[in-house]
Write a protein that holds these residues in place. Structure first.
Motif, PDB file in Angstrom:
ATOM      1  N   VAL A   1       1.084  -1.234   0.034  1.00 28.93           N
ATOM      2  CA  VAL A   1      -0.089  -0.063  -0.074  1.00 28.93           C
ATOM      3  C   VAL A   1       0.758   1.224   0.094  1.00 28.93           C
ATOM      4  O   VAL A   1       1.812   1.165   0.541  1.00 28.93           O
ATOM      5  N   ASP A   2       0.469   2.088  -0.627  1.00 30.75           N
ATOM      6  CA  ASP A   2       1.525   3.656  -0.808  1.00 30.75           C
ATOM      7  C   ASP A   2       0.251   4.779  -0.711  1.00 30.75           C
ATOM      8  O   ASP A   2      -0.747   4.486  -0.806  1.00 30.75           O
ATOM      9  N   ILE A   3       1.135   5.976  -0.720  1.00 37.23           N
ATOM     10  CA  ILE A   3       0.259   7.043  -0.438  1.00 37.23           C
ATOM     11  C   ILE A   3       1.431   8.452  -0.686  1.00 37.23           C
ATOM     12  O   ILE A   3       2.399   8.235  -0.646  1.00 37.23           O
ATOM     13  N   PHE A   4       0.528   9.313  -1.340  1.00 34.35           N
ATOM     14  CA  PHE A   4       1.506  10.456  -1.533  1.00 34.35           C
ATOM     15  C   PHE A   4       1.023  11.598  -0.368  1.00 34.35           C
ATOM     16  O   PHE A   4       0.182  12.274  -0.174  1.00 34.35           O
ATOM     17  N   HIS A   5       2.419  11.472   0.566  1.00 35.64           N
ATOM     18  CA  HIS A   5       2.321  12.296   1.696  1.00 35.64           C
ATOM     19  C   HIS A   5       2.820  13.804   1.092  1.00 35.64           C
ATOM     20  O   HIS A   5       4.088  13.897   1.270  1.00 35.64           O
ATOM     21  N   GLU A   6       2.000  14.870   0.892  1.00 38.92           N
ATOM     22  CA  GLU A   6       2.514  16.094   0.525  1.00 38.92           C
ATOM     23  C   GLU A   6       1.456  17.108   0.752  1.00 38.92           C
ATOM     24  O   GLU A   6       0.281  16.766   0.746  1.00 38.92           O
ATOM     25  N   LYS A   7       1.855  18.527   0.958  1.00 42.97           N
ATOM     26  CA  LYS A   7       1.139  19.417   1.006  1.00 42.97           C
ATOM     27  C   LYS A   7       0.089  19.427  -0.139  1.00 42.97           C
ATOM     28  O   LYS A   7       0.651  19.272  -1.493  1.00 42.97           O
ATOM     29  N   ASN A   8      -1.352  19.875  -0.026  1.00 41.66           N
ATOM     30  CA  ASN A   8      -2.321  19.730  -0.958  1.00 41.66           C
ATOM     31  C   ASN A   8      -2.512  18.170  -1.373  1.00 41.66           C
ATOM     32  O   ASN A   8      -3.298  18.070  -2.420  1.00 41.66           O
ATOM     33  N   TYR A   9      -1.877  17.007  -0.828  1.00 44.73           N
ATOM     34  CA  TYR A   9      -2.180  15.866  -1.277  1.00 44.73           C
ATOM     35  C   TYR A   9      -2.724  15.104  -0.115  1.00 44.73           C
ATOM     36  O   TYR A   9      -3.957  15.273   0.386  1.00 44.73           O
TER      37      TYR A   9
ATOM     38  N   ILE B   1      -0.765  -5.984   5.045  1.00 48.60           N
ATOM     39  CA  ILE B   1      -0.104  -5.551   4.061  1.00 48.60           C
ATOM     40  C   ILE B   1       1.084  -4.467   4.375  1.00 48.60           C
ATOM     41  O   ILE B   1       0.654  -3.530   4.977  1.00 48.60           O
ATOM     42  N   PRO B   2       2.093  -4.772   3.840  1.00 49.21           N
ATOM     43  CA  PRO B   2       3.365  -3.907   3.958  1.00 49.21           C
ATOM     44  C   PRO B   2       3.064  -2.473   3.296  1.00 49.21           C
ATOM     45  O   PRO B   2       2.369  -2.367   2.205  1.00 49.21           O
ATOM     46  N   VAL B   3       3.565  -1.280   3.770  1.00 54.80           N
ATOM     47  CA  VAL B   3       3.328   0.061   3.377  1.00 54.80           C
ATOM     48  C   VAL B   3       4.597   0.613   2.910  1.00 54.80           C
ATOM     49  O   VAL B   3       5.715   0.269   3.314  1.00 54.80           O
ATOM     50  N   LYS B   4       4.398   1.780   1.997  1.00 53.80           N
ATOM     51  CA  LYS B   4       5.385   2.492   1.451  1.00 53.80           C
ATOM     52  C   LYS B   4       4.650   3.746   1.495  1.00 53.80           C
ATOM     53  O   LYS B   4       3.561   4.101   1.485  1.00 53.80           O
ATOM     54  N   ILE B   5       5.688   5.001   1.510  1.00 50.15           N
ATOM     55  CA  ILE B   5       5.201   6.320   1.193  1.00 50.15           C
ATOM     56  C   ILE B   5       5.896   7.082   0.065  1.00 50.15           C
ATOM     57  O   ILE B   5       7.206   6.944   0.137  1.00 50.15           O
ATOM     58  N   HIS B   6       5.290   8.032  -0.528  1.00 49.16           N
ATOM     59  CA  HIS B   6       5.889   8.943  -1.271  1.00 49.16           C
ATOM     60  C   HIS B   6       6.026  10.004  -0.292  1.00 49.16           C
ATOM     61  O   HIS B   6       5.247  10.805   0.130  1.00 49.16           O
ATOM     62  N   ALA B   7       7.467  10.453   0.090  1.00 55.12           N
ATOM     63  CA  ALA B   7       7.772  11.122   1.256  1.00 55.12           C
ATOM     64  C   ALA B   7       8.662  11.988   0.801  1.00 55.12           C
ATOM     65  O   ALA B   7       9.783  12.171   0.142  1.00 55.12           O
ATOM     66  N   ASP B   8       8.483  13.468   1.578  1.00 56.25           N
ATOM     67  CA  ASP B   8       9.634  14.474   1.518  1.00 56.25           C
ATOM     68  C   ASP B   8       9.889  14.975   0.053  1.00 56.25           C
ATOM     69  O   ASP B   8      11.156  15.215   0.166  1.00 56.25           O
ATOM     70  N   GLU B   9       8.844  15.087  -0.975  1.00 59.86           N
ATOM     71  CA  GLU B   9       9.398  15.310  -2.230  1.00 59.86           C
ATOM     72  C   GLU B   9       9.453  16.640  -2.574  1.00 59.86           C
ATOM     73  O   GLU B   9      10.461  17.133  -2.888  1.00 59.86           O
ATOM     74  N   PHE B  10       8.435  17.275  -2.065  1.00 54.95           N
ATOM     75  CA  PHE B  10       8.641  18.895  -2.289  1.00 54.95           C
ATOM     76  C   PHE B  10       8.975  19.705  -1.263  1.00 54.95           C
ATOM     77  O   PHE B  10       9.465  20.773  -1.211  1.00 54.95           O
TER      78      PHE B  10
ATOM     79  N   LYS C   1       8.468  15.294   6.990  1.00 53.11           N
ATOM     80  CA  LYS C   1       8.605  14.352   7.966  1.00 53.11           C
ATOM     81  C   LYS C   1       8.282  12.989   7.723  1.00 53.11           C
ATOM     82  O   LYS C   1       7.711  12.339   8.524  1.00 53.11           O
ATOM     83  N   GLY C   2       8.008  12.865   6.273  1.00 55.05           N
ATOM     84  CA  GLY C   2       7.574  11.381   5.797  1.00 55.05           C
ATOM     85  C   GLY C   2       8.472  10.632   6.152  1.00 55.05           C
ATOM     86  O   GLY C   2       7.922   9.162   6.218  1.00 55.05           O
ATOM     87  N   ALA C   3       9.851  10.542   6.002  1.00 53.96           N
ATOM     88  CA  ALA C   3      10.634   9.551   6.462  1.00 53.96           C
ATOM     89  C   ALA C   3      10.640   9.035   7.804  1.00 53.96           C
ATOM     90  O   ALA C   3      10.592   7.816   8.113  1.00 53.96           O
ATOM     91  N   ILE C   4      10.236   9.672   8.606  1.00 54.16           N
ATOM     92  CA  ILE C   4      10.138   9.703  10.124  1.00 54.16           C
ATOM     93  C   ILE C   4       8.975   8.586  10.342  1.00 54.16           C
ATOM     94  O   ILE C   4       8.828   7.706  11.026  1.00 54.16           O
TER      95      ILE C   4
END
Ligand code: NIG
Ligand code: FE
Length: 403
Positions: free
Chosen positions: A220-228, A246-255, A259-262
């Motif tokens: 499972v994945d998610i776009f963790h970002e301002k306006n998302y 189900i293991p998880v993944k994250i789109h983190a700290d792109e823009f 603190k998505g990596a945390i």
């Protein structure tokens, strides 16, 4: 048991030393180079690897394939793609070259929501066919495992259809190509929802329950970002995924450094991806975790952004992978090997770090621990190139030497 033997590869990179170090803090010799090497394997596992001069007597009488002049590495894994989409965003790329930013284009109705329209305009069979074509192209570069995210349907029915399409693709192309089915309905919030919270509640979480019951998801994945999507959205998604195991993944700290990596480390995510803006606290959290930092240099190049500080992750002892992020908007490039070869000098990666990032660590980033090095006991999944030197594979940018 049906034994197969490759005899006399000019070079084999086993990555055995990298495996011993869990893909961290690698020096050039951790690539594990064998010259004039042979590999013995059956359908399930690698049985023996070493210089051909040391091939055990028992294997000498068995029919073998002569691989003189060729080179072999653990199978390349593209651990982050979004290949089920309709339409393209070529015009947005030109708009960006002409001065607009990705965020401005998205705010004006372009971006992911533009691809949502293109995707909803295609039928299930059209999307399936496009998916097959794209997998074939990716495979042609020597990639044998591909993670595919859903996320351009953005309504309950189409997202359900896309996750089922990825499942069908998995069955169609196996065992030649291994597909990882990642659920990413939390990719953007369609305009008809007042908030990300409403979209999570009405679409993402109920759909995860349905697909969880059908047992077709790998991640499972998610776009963790301002306006998302917010911290709360990530928490609700990850906790629901845990319920389904189900293991998880994250789109983190792109823009921004959100603190998505945390968050990734806290929830034992398989990977945190992008990480262009991650601060020292995020890197510290990742180094003490099994979460892989997946860098996407093609996206940085495509968007003209400052690249992730790869050396900071590598020197801290974080497990680092590189993936293509192939998608219609932020990186319309399906060639992981080319992207990784281009990125290595920017990232200042050594050869062991570079190959580990697209083999061993990339396999770990999608939850596969049974491949990524050529050592007895691991799966016989290899990438083979028509050259007598591994150096030449990444030296020849964009030239396809894969067999
Ligand atoms: O990984 N960052 C979020 N998602 C994609 C971009 C998708 C798009 O622009 O269509 C990515 O870069
Ligand atoms: Fe992505």
């Amino acid at each position: 048991m049906n034994i197969k033997i490759f005899r006399n590869f000019s070079e084999i990179a086993t990555l055995a030393p990298a495996l011993k170090k869990d893909g961290r803090r690698l020096i050039p010799s951790d690539i594990g180079l064998i010259k004039n090497g042979s590999i013995v394997y059956n359908q399930e596992e690698i049985l023996w690897v070493g210089p051909d001069s040391e091939l055990p007597e028992d294997y000498k009488g068995i029919d073998s394939i002569d691989t003189t002049g060729k080179s072999c590495l653990p199978e390349i894994v593209d651990s982050h793609t979004h290949i089920v989409f309709g339409g393209d965003r070529a015009h947005e790329y030109s708009m960006r070259l002409n001065g607009a930013t990705y965020e401005e284009i998205a705010a004006a109705g372009g971006g992911i929501l533009n691809s949502m329209k293109g995707t909803n305009a295609l039928s299930r069979s059209e999307l399936l066919k496009l998916g097959q074509q794209r997998i074939r192209a990716i495979k042609s570069y020597g990639v044998g495992t591909i993670e595919i995210k859903s996320g351009y349907g953005l309504n309950f029915e189409k997202e359900y259809e896309i996750s089922r399409i990825i499942h069908d693709l998995k069955n169609i192309v196996r065992p030649d190509v291994q597909i990882i089915n990642t659920f990413m309905a939390a990719h953007a919030v369609p305009k008809e929802y007042a908030s990300s919270y409403d979209y999570m509640k009405e679409v993402v979480l109920p759909l995860l329950d349905r697909l969880g019951e059908e047992q077709i998801l790998d991640c499972v994945d998610i776009f963790h970002e301002k306006n998302y999507f917010s911290d709360e959205d990530v928490t609700s998604l990850f906790e629901r995924a845990q319920r389904w195991n189900i293991p998880v993944k994250i789109h983190a700290d792109e823009f921004n450094d959100n603190k998505g990596a945390i968050l990734a480390a806290k929830y034992h995510a398989l990977s945190a991806d992008h990480l262009l803006s991650t601060g020292a606290d995020g890197i510290a959290a990742l180094k003490d975790s099994s979460t892989v930092a997946t860098l996407l240099p093609g996206t940085g190049l495509f968007l003209g952004k400052t690249q992730a500080n790869a050396r900071a992750f590598l020197d801290a002892g974080v497990k680092v992978a590189i993936a293509s992020d192939f998608n219609p908007g932020s990186c319309h490039c399906d060639n992981l090997l080319m992207v990784a070869a281009l990125a290595a000098p920017i990232y200042k990666m050594n050869m062991a770090e570079l190959w580990c990032a697209i083999t061993l660590n990339a396999a770990h980033a999608v939850g596969i621990k049974s491949q990524g090095a050529i050592v007895p006991g691991l799966k016989p999944r290899f990438s083979i190139f028509n050259t007598d030197s591994i150096d030449r594979i990444t030296y020849s940018w964009g030239k396809n030497l894969a067999i």
